[in-house]
Design an enzyme around this catalytic site. Structure first.
Site, PDB file in Angstrom:
ATOM      1  N   LYS A   1       0.838  -1.281   0.035  1.00  0.00           N
ATOM      2  CA  LYS A   1      -0.042  -0.005   0.166  1.00  0.00           C
ATOM      3  C   LYS A   1       0.832   1.297  -0.100  1.00  0.00           C
ATOM      4  CE  LYS A   1      -4.092   1.744   2.025  1.00  0.00           C
ATOM      5  NZ  LYS A   1      -5.251   1.214   1.267  1.00  0.00           N
TER       6      LYS A   1
ATOM      7  N   ARG B   1      14.458   1.010   8.566  1.00  0.00           N
ATOM      8  CA  ARG B   1      15.233   1.357   9.816  1.00  0.00           C
ATOM      9  C   ARG B   1      15.448   0.038  10.528  1.00  0.00           C
ATOM     10  NH1 ARG B   1      11.762   4.536  14.509  1.00  0.00           N
ATOM     11  NH2 ARG B   1      10.319   2.534  14.548  1.00  0.00           N
TER      12      ARG B   1
ATOM     13  N   GLU C   1      17.059  10.631  19.413  1.00  0.00           N
ATOM     14  CA  GLU C   1      15.774  10.353  20.254  1.00  0.00           C
ATOM     15  C   GLU C   1      16.418   9.993  21.750  1.00  0.00           C
ATOM     16  OE1 GLU C   1      13.565   7.572  18.642  1.00  0.00           O
ATOM     17  OE2 GLU C   1      15.021   6.296  17.988  1.00  0.00           O
TER      18      GLU C   1
ATOM     19  N   ASP D   1      10.476   8.649  22.066  1.00  0.00           N
ATOM     20  CA  ASP D   1      11.345   8.155  22.726  1.00  0.00           C
ATOM     21  C   ASP D   1      12.103   9.058  23.980  1.00  0.00           C
ATOM     22  OD1 ASP D   1      12.127   5.392  22.402  1.00  0.00           O
ATOM     23  OD2 ASP D   1      11.725   5.937  20.605  1.00  0.00           O
TER      24      ASP D   1
ATOM     25  N   ASP E   1      18.128  42.298   2.335  1.00  0.00           N
ATOM     26  CA  ASP E   1      19.576  42.275   2.068  1.00  0.00           C
ATOM     27  C   ASP E   1      19.949  40.737   2.075  1.00  0.00           C
ATOM     28  OD1 ASP E   1      19.278  41.484   4.806  1.00  0.00           O
ATOM     29  OD2 ASP E   1      20.696  42.770   5.574  1.00  0.00           O
TER      30      ASP E   1
HETATM   31  N1  COA Z   1       1.640   2.123   5.938  1.00  0.00           N
HETATM   32  C1  COA Z   1       0.822   1.677   4.910  1.00  0.00           C
HETATM   33  N2  COA Z   1      -0.105   1.164   4.920  1.00  0.00           N
HETATM   34  C2  COA Z   1      -0.999   1.499   6.207  1.00  0.00           C
HETATM   35  C3  COA Z   1      -0.163   1.891   7.330  1.00  0.00           C
HETATM   36  C4  COA Z   1       1.218   2.276   7.199  1.00  0.00           C
HETATM   37  N3  COA Z   1       1.893   3.006   8.242  1.00  0.00           N
HETATM   38  N4  COA Z   1      -1.062   2.070   8.366  1.00  0.00           N
HETATM   39  C5  COA Z   1      -2.436   1.650   7.790  1.00  0.00           C
HETATM   40  N5  COA Z   1      -2.145   1.607   6.626  1.00  0.00           N
HETATM   41  C6  COA Z   1      -3.216   0.687   5.910  1.00  0.00           C
HETATM   42  C7  COA Z   1      -3.940  -0.275   6.387  1.00  0.00           C
HETATM   43  O1  COA Z   1      -3.551  -1.550   6.103  1.00  0.00           O
HETATM   44  C8  COA Z   1      -5.456  -0.187   5.711  1.00  0.00           C
HETATM   45  O2  COA Z   1      -5.327  -0.675   4.582  1.00  0.00           O
HETATM   46  P1  COA Z   1      -6.363  -1.350   3.866  1.00  0.00           P
HETATM   47  O3  COA Z   1      -7.613  -0.404   3.792  1.00  0.00           O
HETATM   48  O4  COA Z   1      -5.974  -1.743   2.330  1.00  0.00           O
HETATM   49  O5  COA Z   1      -6.934  -2.400   4.287  1.00  0.00           O
HETATM   50  C9  COA Z   1      -5.425   1.352   5.402  1.00  0.00           C
HETATM   51  O6  COA Z   1      -4.335   1.855   5.440  1.00  0.00           O
HETATM   52  C10 COA Z   1      -6.301   1.999   6.832  1.00  0.00           C
HETATM   53  O7  COA Z   1      -5.545   1.874   8.141  1.00  0.00           O
HETATM   54  P2  COA Z   1      -6.509   1.763   9.310  1.00  0.00           P
HETATM   55  O8  COA Z   1      -7.257   0.738   9.273  1.00  0.00           O
HETATM   56  O9  COA Z   1      -7.110   3.091   9.462  1.00  0.00           O
HETATM   57  O10 COA Z   1      -5.024   1.630  10.175  1.00  0.00           O
HETATM   58  P3  COA Z   1      -4.848   0.136  11.073  1.00  0.00           P
HETATM   59  O11 COA Z   1      -5.871  -0.351  12.201  1.00  0.00           O
HETATM   60  O12 COA Z   1      -4.864  -0.925   9.823  1.00  0.00           O
HETATM   61  O13 COA Z   1      -3.270   0.621  11.389  1.00  0.00           O
HETATM   62  C11 COA Z   1      -1.602   1.597  12.779  1.00  0.00           C
HETATM   63  C12 COA Z   1      -2.990   1.396  12.255  1.00  0.00           C
HETATM   64  C13 COA Z   1      -1.325   2.640  13.776  1.00  0.00           C
HETATM   65  C14 COA Z   1      -1.263   0.301  13.331  1.00  0.00           C
HETATM   66  C15 COA Z   1      -0.764   1.472  11.555  1.00  0.00           C
HETATM   67  O14 COA Z   1      -1.138   2.684  10.831  1.00  0.00           O
HETATM   68  C16 COA Z   1       0.726   1.515  11.437  1.00  0.00           C
HETATM   69  O15 COA Z   1       1.137   0.236  11.450  1.00  0.00           O
HETATM   70  N6  COA Z   1       1.517   2.617  11.596  1.00  0.00           N
HETATM   71  C17 COA Z   1       2.742   2.404  11.642  1.00  0.00           C
HETATM   72  C18 COA Z   1       3.251   2.150  12.984  1.00  0.00           C
HETATM   73  C19 COA Z   1       4.847   2.347  13.081  1.00  0.00           C
HETATM   74  O16 COA Z   1       5.501   1.642  12.126  1.00  0.00           O
HETATM   75  N7  COA Z   1       5.272   2.566  14.505  1.00  0.00           N
HETATM   76  C20 COA Z   1       6.672   2.817  14.515  1.00  0.00           C
HETATM   77  C21 COA Z   1       7.415   4.116  14.071  1.00  0.00           C
HETATM   78  S1  COA Z   1       6.605   5.399  14.895  1.00  0.00           S
HETATM   79 MG    MG Z   2      12.031   5.675  18.455  1.00  0.00          MG
END
Ligand code: COA
Ligand code: MG
Length: 290
Positions: A20, A66, A129, A156, A270
């Site tokens: 995605k 990362r 961080e 963090d 300037d």
């Molecule tokens: N990257 C790519 N796609 C993402 C995404 C991300 N970070 N976060 C959500 N999506 C996708 C979901 O898979 C979903 O796809 P779909 O409609 O095809 O099924 C769509 O976007 C909507 O997502 P949603 O249902 O609103 O969120 P979720 O409950 O699936 O996920 C989180 C919520 C917070 C778990 C998710 O956004 C996530 O994993 N974020 C990154 C967290 C991370 O990496 N943290 C560490 C660094 S700070």
């Molecule tokens: Mg961190």
């Protein structure tokens, strides 16, 4: 300069999210092996990332990985499995010392040599961080020539110093500014803190606009909803671009006429303002607007 307006974290063990991410038009995709991945999923995440790097088309997005922190015991296997996929850069989290950065830099140099890739083809981006990382920024920010950006990690840091996060963010403001200053001193980019409430796009916009005004090149994001809001906040508007162009043209005319400072629309102009105008044009160009 490459645009790093939004840097999206994607959990490395989730192929659906990785796929995605490649469709979102986001500047940087950061495939995560660290805190977005549970401890018992680290091995699965390495395999998934290797597979994603080998098979998916990321388009113009920067492909970052990362790894886990240097010293965690996970970093050697992380690098070993993801480097063959030739990511554009490695993000090192929780950096505390310049030696940690040198260690990763040396691993990259050795791997590039082994693969016959040009030296420096894999970039480095550092997450600042930790309290020690902030104190050691003078050495850390200049540690390797392949360094492209510093990222400020607010959550963090807040955890470590015992700060309670507030919407205004004064508890982390000094650290946030330090990261920006050290990046500017080394002529690399600075990427601002993450905004975790991914449903509140108004508050995200306010914080992104503030980050852009402070001088950051971009912001970390965690959800597809955040891409558009953040990337537009870090893209100079047509009006700002036009003003910058006019300013530079007027400055050059006055310079030829032997005048360093002059008045334009009732304001003194300037050299420092020209620096700022050139910065606007560089960012607009990186964002594909020029
Ligand atoms: N990257 C790519 N796609 C993402 C995404 C991300 N970070 N976060 C959500 N999506 C996708 C979901 O898979 C979903 O796809 P779909 O409609 O095809 O099924 C769509 O976007 C909507 O997502 P949603 O249902 O609103 O969120 P979720 O409950 O699936 O996920 C989180 C919520 C917070 C778990 C998710 O956004 C996530 O994993 N974020 C990154 C967290 C991370 O990496 N943290 C560490 C660094 S700070
Ligand atoms: Mg961190």
């Amino acid at each position: 300069m490459r645009a790093r307006r939004a840097l999206l974290y994607v959990p490395g063990d989730d192929m659906h999210k990785i796929q995605k991410a490649t469709t979102l038009g986001v500047d940087c995709i950061c495939l995560d092996l660290e805190d977005g991945v549970a401890y018992n999923r680290k091995a699965a995440a390495r395999t998934t990332i290797a597979q994603a790097l080998g098979t998916l088309d990321f388009g113009p997005a920067e492909k970052l990985v990362r790894i886990n922190p240097v010293g965690s015991g996970l970093e050697v296997a992380d690098l070993k499995e993801v480097l063959p996929g030739r990511p554009d850069g490695i993000v090192i989290p929780k950096v505390k010392t310049a030696d940690q950065v040198h260690w990763v830099g040396d691993q990259l140099t050795a791997f590039e040599h082994q693969m016959n890739w040009s030296p420096g083809v894999i970039g480095l981006i550092l997450l600042i961080e930790t309290a020690l990382g902030l104190l050691n920024l003078t050495e850390i920010a200049g540690a390797e020539s392949r360094l492209h950006a510093l990222i400020f990690g607010s959550e963090d840091l807040a955890g470590e110093i015992g700060a309670q996060r507030t919407p205004a963010g004064w508890e982390i403001f000094h650290a946030r500014s330090l990261v920006l200053l050290h990046a500017a001193a080394r002529e690399i980019q600075a990427v601002d803190m993450v905004f975790i409430d991914f449903h509140d796009l108004d508050a995200l916009k306010a914080e992104a606009v503030q980050g852009a005004q402070l001088g950051f090149s971009g912001k970390q994001i965690i959800h597809p909803n955040q891409v558009e809001v953040v990337q537009s906040a870090f893209t100079p508007t047509n009006e700002v671009i036009e003003q910058a162009r006019q300013l530079i043209a007027a400055y050059e005319d006055h310079q030829s006429a032997g005048q360093g400072a002059f008045a334009l629309d009732g304001k003194m102009i300037d050299a420092p303002l020209i620096k700022s105008a050139r910065n606007v044009l560089a960012r607009a160009q990186a964002a594909g607007k020029l």
